[in-house]
Structure formats: structure tokens, C-alpha cells
Design a protein around this motif. Structure first.
Motif, PDB file in Angstrom:
ATOM      1  N   ASN A   1       7.140   4.060  -5.340  1.00 57.83           N
ATOM      2  CA  ASN A   1       5.404   2.867  -6.250  1.00 57.83           C
ATOM      3  C   ASN A   1       5.904   1.594  -6.997  1.00 57.83           C
ATOM      4  O   ASN A   1       5.261   0.937  -6.940  1.00 57.83           O
TER       5      ASN A   1
ATOM      6  N   ASN B   1       0.949  -1.007  -0.035  1.00 53.88           N
ATOM      7  CA  ASN B   1      -0.120  -0.161   0.149  1.00 53.88           C
ATOM      8  C   ASN B   1       0.836   1.162  -0.202  1.00 53.88           C
ATOM      9  O   ASN B   1       0.347   2.393  -0.093  1.00 53.88           O
TER      10      ASN B   1
ATOM     11  N   TYR C   1       2.751  10.081 -12.034  1.00 53.26           N
ATOM     12  CA  TYR C   1       2.221   8.684 -10.743  1.00 53.26           C
ATOM     13  C   TYR C   1       1.016   8.037 -12.271  1.00 53.26           C
ATOM     14  O   TYR C   1       1.704   6.575 -10.988  1.00 53.26           O
ATOM     15  N   CYS C   2       0.670   8.632 -12.809  1.00 51.77           N
ATOM     16  CA  CYS C   2       0.094   7.320 -13.300  1.00 51.77           C
ATOM     17  C   CYS C   2       1.063   6.068 -13.880  1.00 51.77           C
ATOM     18  O   CYS C   2       0.662   4.752 -13.817  1.00 51.77           O
TER      19      CYS C   2
ATOM     20  N   SER D   1      -9.998   8.876  -3.551  1.00 55.37           N
ATOM     21  CA  SER D   1     -10.219   9.287  -1.855  1.00 55.37           C
ATOM     22  C   SER D   1      -9.963   9.679  -1.020  1.00 55.37           C
ATOM     23  O   SER D   1      -8.992  10.586  -1.158  1.00 55.37           O
TER      24      SER D   1
ATOM     25  N   SER E   1      -4.436   2.082  -9.658  1.00 55.27           N
ATOM     26  CA  SER E   1      -5.003   3.364  -9.101  1.00 55.27           C
ATOM     27  C   SER E   1      -5.661   3.499 -10.438  1.00 55.27           C
ATOM     28  O   SER E   1      -4.979   3.209 -11.431  1.00 55.27           O
TER      29      SER E   1
ATOM     30  N   ALA F   1      -5.247   5.922 -12.419  1.00 58.61           N
ATOM     31  CA  ALA F   1      -4.566   6.780 -13.249  1.00 58.61           C
ATOM     32  C   ALA F   1      -3.638   5.658 -13.732  1.00 58.61           C
ATOM     33  O   ALA F   1      -3.058   6.432 -14.743  1.00 58.61           O
TER      34      ALA F   1
ATOM     35  N   LYS G   1       1.709   3.829 -11.543  1.00 56.41           N
ATOM     36  CA  LYS G   1       0.339   2.547 -10.968  1.00 56.41           C
ATOM     37  C   LYS G   1       0.513   1.727 -12.445  1.00 56.41           C
ATOM     38  O   LYS G   1      -0.392   1.212 -12.138  1.00 56.41           O
TER      39      LYS G   1
ATOM     40  N   ALA H   1      -7.735  -0.974  -7.481  1.00 53.45           N
ATOM     41  CA  ALA H   1      -7.587   0.268  -8.146  1.00 53.45           C
ATOM     42  C   ALA H   1      -8.629   1.671  -7.586  1.00 53.45           C
ATOM     43  O   ALA H   1      -9.664   1.729  -8.254  1.00 53.45           O
TER      44      ALA H   1
ATOM     45  N   GLY I   1     -10.152   4.936  -7.289  1.00 60.35           N
ATOM     46  CA  GLY I   1      -9.993   6.374  -7.789  1.00 60.35           C
ATOM     47  C   GLY I   1     -10.216   7.522  -6.457  1.00 60.35           C
ATOM     48  O   GLY I   1      -9.784   7.235  -5.596  1.00 60.35           O
TER      49      GLY I   1
ATOM     50  N   GLU J   1     -11.322  -2.154 -10.154  1.00 61.53           N
ATOM     51  CA  GLU J   1     -11.035  -0.593  -9.595  1.00 61.53           C
ATOM     52  C   GLU J   1     -12.782  -0.140  -9.148  1.00 61.53           C
ATOM     53  O   GLU J   1     -13.941  -0.223  -9.514  1.00 61.53           O
TER      54      GLU J   1
END
Ligand code: NDP
Ligand code: 8X3
Length: 252
Positions: A109, A84, A151-152, A184, A138, A140, A155, A180, A182, A235
Motif C-alpha cells: 500500500n 488501486n 492498514y489505517c 465496500s 480509505s 481508514a 491509508k 477514500a 468506506g 470520501e
């Protein structure tokens, strides 16, 4: 005998909520994060459960390997790994981004998640049937947005790594899922914006965002599924979140 879950990034957000849920369900817990004081508070709060806290930066390969190779009973039989720990840094377009922030996201990540997975795979395989790796991806990964850039990308790695792990672990009984979420509501947005409370308030205002407890419930459900089932990718979005048309930049 109680089962054991290892949760990385248990000092806030999804990880902390999951620690509370799993403890209430009778699991032994190995909880990690960099913030020692928070880990001490959580250990106090969850005094009814068997909890081992490890101050651990997932980017520190040697520390991760040392910590997970020396787990003592009852924490040495690992049933579930929840990968996580993670973060986003920045919301600027790629051409305005700070390279150091990109590297931190990749180190945490991607590299951190793979280091923890590599360190715990032998124990998960030893546990065998019913064991699970649950990686926090995510939306993403599959739904790019302006300012998401690296970041995208991190993930997307998490999702593909999860699927590929499944191939390699075939026959071991170890399951792999990528959860994954969205939008949050958590400290994630304060971390991403360098502590901008106004940005946090604006993002979540009226959105009825996913709450960490929602993700904790889903994680416990995944962990407790019958051993013959594997959720590959899951997701989740709040109802308020959906898609927009493609952007088209026209000549004036
Ligand atoms: P939080 O910021 O609340 O929690 C992040 C956790 O990760 C903290 O416990 C933090 O602990 C830990 N962490 C960060 N960097 C490191 C590191 N180098 N080593 C060890 N631990 C680290 O955010 P969330 O709970 O929202 O995020 C959890 C995961 O969910 C992340 O992977 C995030 O990308 C993902 N996610 C979040 C969404 C959201 O909208 N909030 C949506 C989809 C996915 P500490 O600082 O103590 O080290
Ligand atoms: C976090 C969700 O939409 O901010 O992974 O990228 S989003």
C-alpha cells in the motif's frame, strides 16, 4: 485520440470495475495485477478496447520500473494513473498481529504505490494539462477502528502523499486526487480474513455496501473533470455507515 489509463490491481474489485467502465468510455487501458489468468480473461472480455495487461507485483521495484519504462504506443502517453492495488491483512489488535502481514501491507500500500507513481511521473508530466493521478485511500486513513492498526496507517500515508504530490506538481498540469471509500463489497474482505466467507457474509449483510461499480463511476468522473479542476480528497461511505461514540474503557 483515445486517452490511456493505467490501473493497478485490475484483477478484481474496484480495479476490474474501473477497467470495464473506462473501456466502455473508449479509453486505452494498461491493466496490472499478479493473477495472470484473470488478466487474460479481462483482456478477452474487453476485446473491443485497446488493452495491455501486465503481470506485475507492485512490490517488485525492478519489474515495475522495467514494465513502465518500455510502454509502446498507444500506451506510452499516460493520461491517468489509478493507484488501486492494495490490501488489508488481519483484523486482530496490534499486540496479536503477525509482523509479516504488517510488512506486506506497508510494502504493497505504501512502497508499491510510491514505486508505481515514481515510475510513471515523467510520463504524466509529459502529458501535462488534464493528466491525473488518482490514489485509492480509505476512510481508514482518518477514522481509526480496532484492528485497523497498520492498514489505517498505510491509508493515512496515501492521503498525505497525495496532498504533498500536489504541491510538487504545481505548474505541471498534473492533478492528484485521493479517493477514500468506506465499506465496500469486494474480495478485499476475503483477502483480509484469509478467505472467511462467513465473515464476508456477516460484514455485508443488510449494509447496502458500496459496490465496485459505484467506485468505477466515481473514478471515471474524476478522470473526465475539466482540466482546471482538482478534487483533492473525496470520501465516500454507504448511507448505512456512520460514526460511533468514542470508546471509554472504565475501571470496574
Ligand atoms: P480487491 O481485493 O478486490 O482488489 C485488490 C486488487 O489489488 C486486486 O486486483 C489485486 O490483484 C491487487 N493487488 C494486491 N496486492 C498486489 C500486489 N502486491 N501487486 C499488484 N497488485 C496487487 O479489493 P478492492 O477492490 O476492494 O481494493 C482496491 C483498493 O481499494 C485497495 O487499495 C483497498 O485498500 C482499497 N479500499 C477498499 C475498500 C473496501 O472496503 N473494499 C474500502 C476502501 C479502500 P492480484 O491479487 O491479482 O495481484
Ligand atoms: C477499507 C475500508 O473500513 O474496512 O479501506 O477499513 S475499512
Amino acid at each position: 485520440m483515445n486517452k490511456t489509463a493505467v490501473i493497478t490491481g485490475a484483477t478484481s474489485g474496484f480495479g476490474l470495475a474501473a477497467a470495464r467502465r473506462f473501456a466502455a468510455a473508449g479509453w486505452n487501458l494498461v491493466l496490472t495485477g499478479r493473477r495472470e489468468e484473470r488478466l487474460a480473461q479481462i483482456k478477452d472480455e474487453l476485446a473491443q478496447a485497446s488493452v495491455l495487461t501486465l503481470v506485475l507485483d507492485v512490490c517488485d521495484t525492478e519489474a515495475v520500473q522495467a514494465a513502465f519504462s518500455s510502454l509502446a504506443a498507444p500506451f506510452n502517453q499516460v493520461d491517468v494513473l489509478i493507484n488501486n492495488a492494495g490490501l488489508a491483512l488481519g483484523t486482530e489488535p496490534a499486540q496479536a498481529c503477525d509482523l509479516a502481514q504488517w510488512h506486506t501491507m506497508i510494502d504493497t500500500n505504501i512502497k508499491g504505490l510510491t514505486t508505481v507513481t515514481h515510475a510513471l511521473l515523467p510520463k504524466l508530466i509529459e502529458t501535462g494539462r488534464g493528466a491525473s493521478i488518482i490514489n485509492i485511500g480509505s476512510i481508514a486513513a482518518n477514522w481509526p477502528y480496532p484492528g485497523g492498526n497498520v492498514y489505517c496507517g498505510t491509508k493515512a500515508f496515501v492521503e498525505q502523499f497525495s496532498l504533498s504530490l500536489r504541491c510538487d506538481l504545481a505548474g505541471t498540469g498534473v492533478r492528484v486526487s485521493c479517493l477514500a471509500p468506506g465499506l465496500s463489497e469486494s474480495e478485499f474482505t476475503l483477502v483480509r480474513t484469509g478467505g472467511d466467507q462467513e465473515a464476508y457474509d456477516n460484514l455485508y449483510k443488510g449494509a447496502h455496501a458500496i459496490q465496485p461499480d459505484d467506485i468505477a463511476d466515481t473514478l471515471l468522473w474524476l478522470a473526465q473533470l475539466p482540466a482546471h479542476l482538482n478534487i483533492n480528497t473525496l470520501e465516500i461511505m454507504p448511507v448505512s455507515q456512520s460514526w460511533s461514540p468514542f470508546a471509554v474503557k472504565r475501571d470496574q
